[in-house]
Design a protein around this motif. Structure first.
Motif, PDB file in Angstrom:
ATOM      1  N   TYR A 101       0.860  -1.176   0.000  1.00 48.56           N
ATOM      2  CA  TYR A 101       0.000   0.000   0.000  1.00 48.56           C
ATOM      3  C   TYR A 101       0.898   1.229   0.000  1.00 48.56           C
ATOM      4  O   TYR A 101       2.091   1.155   0.343  1.00 48.56           O
ATOM      5  N   TYR A 102       0.338   2.369  -0.377  1.00 47.67           N
ATOM      6  CA  TYR A 102       1.097   3.617  -0.424  1.00 47.67           C
ATOM      7  C   TYR A 102       0.853   4.381   0.876  1.00 47.67           C
ATOM      8  O   TYR A 102      -0.299   4.641   1.250  1.00 47.67           O
ATOM      9  N   LEU A 103       1.924   4.737   1.575  1.00 48.89           N
ATOM     10  CA  LEU A 103       1.810   5.398   2.878  1.00 48.89           C
ATOM     11  C   LEU A 103       2.079   6.898   2.756  1.00 48.89           C
ATOM     12  O   LEU A 103       3.102   7.318   2.216  1.00 48.89           O
ATOM     13  N   ILE A 104       1.138   7.694   3.272  1.00 51.55           N
ATOM     14  CA  ILE A 104       1.350   9.132   3.473  1.00 51.55           C
ATOM     15  C   ILE A 104       1.537   9.336   4.965  1.00 51.55           C
ATOM     16  O   ILE A 104       0.587   9.221   5.749  1.00 51.55           O
ATOM     17  N   ASP A 105       2.761   9.601   5.386  1.00 50.94           N
ATOM     18  CA  ASP A 105       3.091   9.778   6.801  1.00 50.94           C
ATOM     19  C   ASP A 105       3.347  11.262   7.044  1.00 50.94           C
ATOM     20  O   ASP A 105       4.391  11.792   6.648  1.00 50.94           O
ATOM     21  N   LEU A 106       2.396  11.955   7.685  1.00 48.06           N
ATOM     22  CA  LEU A 106       2.512  13.404   7.855  1.00 48.06           C
ATOM     23  C   LEU A 106       3.722  13.800   8.683  1.00 48.06           C
ATOM     24  O   LEU A 106       4.239  14.911   8.534  1.00 48.06           O
ATOM     25  N   SER A 107       4.195  12.915   9.565  1.00 47.60           N
ATOM     26  CA  SER A 107       5.346  13.260  10.401  1.00 47.60           C
ATOM     27  C   SER A 107       6.600  13.475   9.555  1.00 47.60           C
ATOM     28  O   SER A 107       7.561  14.106  10.002  1.00 47.60           O
ATOM     29  N   ARG A 108       6.603  12.964   8.338  1.00 46.20           N
ATOM     30  CA  ARG A 108       7.772  13.092   7.454  1.00 46.20           C
ATOM     31  C   ARG A 108       7.695  14.339   6.570  1.00 46.20           C
ATOM     32  O   ARG A 108       8.594  14.597   5.771  1.00 46.20           O
ATOM     33  N   LEU A 109       6.605  15.089   6.707  1.00 48.32           N
ATOM     34  CA  LEU A 109       6.434  16.296   5.905  1.00 48.32           C
ATOM     35  C   LEU A 109       6.911  17.520   6.671  1.00 48.32           C
ATOM     36  O   LEU A 109       6.744  17.616   7.883  1.00 48.32           O
ATOM     37  N   ASP A 110       7.480  18.473   5.958  1.00 51.25           N
ATOM     38  CA  ASP A 110       7.910  19.722   6.562  1.00 51.25           C
ATOM     39  C   ASP A 110       6.732  20.686   6.675  1.00 51.25           C
ATOM     40  O   ASP A 110       5.938  20.822   5.735  1.00 51.25           O
TER      41      ASP A 110
END
Length: 311
Positions: free
Chosen positions: A149-158
């Motif tokens: 699955y494709y993960l969008i992890d907000l903690s990795r966003l600036d």
């Protein structure tokens, strides 16, 4: 209105069930999908349809769309998480299998399904994105089925990327920024509160601040932040809405208590069965629905009849 019992899911579904918000999200975060879609074909699906008897396997959102210049239908499914959940791969696989089973019944080709997980929790996401990673030490794993699955992890966003690059959709930007920072110092939310107030986007301002209060339990900090950013009118509107919702929440609790007392008086069910009814009642918001349930309980001849009509 934010569901105070499930505020993360409530905000996510409220914002992302809007097709335009969904398309803007793909544009900024998964452009490969966005560029290949016929954007006029995107529509929201009912995910409960594929999992009627297994509610724990419902996915949050699913969209049907076609590929650009091709008469080919695909599904993009969205699952939101505020904590690492080992059930995610099973949820997605169950949903895919349910869709494909329906395809077979309708004598259609299997529908391509793209699963996306949207994560904004404090802990590191530690759920393998590839099914075979669950079996790292198994010598025959290469012969097993695979899945990802494709993960969008907000903690990795600036933070600055979110604030500066999603201005084509202010409400979506404010939602993503808020969900990313909701477990940190809530004063970090001041930039998005200010932008929402300047834009006079009252609906979005209200839903995001209501969510923030539901999570942080600090309405006084939110009120101070609004006043500091010049939102006196918004503060008055927000306070009025909070008062109204407080009355509605009190009314809801009163209905639930009356219904449970009536069930106890007539049928004396065991505590587990009563809890099941209470959980179902807690999901209702409409006053007419509570009135309907009261009539059902009052006229029912057995607890089994109540369960069949309510659950």
């Amino acid at each position: 209105m934010i569901d105070i019992h499930h505020p993360h899911d409530s905000l996510f579904k409220y914002i992302f069930s809007n097709v335009e918000n969904f398309k803007t999200f793909l544009k900024h975060f998964i452009p490969d999908i966005y560029k290949n879609l016929d954007l006029n074909s995107v529509k929201l699906l009912n995910t409960e349809k594929q999992a009627e008897n297994k509610k724990k396997f419902f996915l949050d959102l699913a969209f049907e769309c076609k590929l650009d210049n091709l008469n080919s239908q695909i599904y993009v499914v969205f699952e939101h998480k505020s904590y690492p959940d080992k059930l995610v791969p099973i949820q997605i696989m169950y949903y895919c299998a349910s869709v494909w089973e329906q395809d077979l019944r309708e004598k259609k080709d299997y529908t391509p399904i793209i699963p996306i997980v949207f994560y904004h929790g404090k802990q590191k996401w530690n759920i393998p994105k590839n099914l075979q990673e669950h079996f790292k030490n198994f010598p025959l794993k290469d012969y097993m089925i695979d899945f990802n699955y494709y993960l969008i992890d907000l903690s990795r966003l600036d933070d600055n990327y979110i604030l500066k690059n999603i201005h084509d959709n202010l409400c979506l930007m404010a939602t993503i920024y808020t969900m990313k920072n909701i477990f940190d110092d809530i004063k970090k939310l001041k930039p998005v509160v200010k932008e929402l107030i300047i834009a006079h986007n009252q609906d979005c301002t209200y839903i995001i601040l209501n969510y923030t209060v539901a999570i942080t339990k600090k309405p006084e900090v939110i009120e101070s932040m609004i006043l500091e950013t010049g939102g006196k009118e918004e503060m008055m509107l927000l306070t009025d809405k909070w008062k109204l919702e407080g009355l509605q929440e009190g009314l809801k609790k009163g209905y639930i208590k009356s219904i449970l007392n009536l069930i106890n008086l007539k049928f004396q069910p065991n505590p587990e069965e009563l809890q099941t009814i209470e959980n179902k009642l807690s999901s209702f918001e409409d006053e007419q629905k509570f009135e309907e349930v009261l009539r059902i309980v009052a006229t029912a001849d057995s607890f089994e009849e109540v369960k069949n009509k309510i659950l």
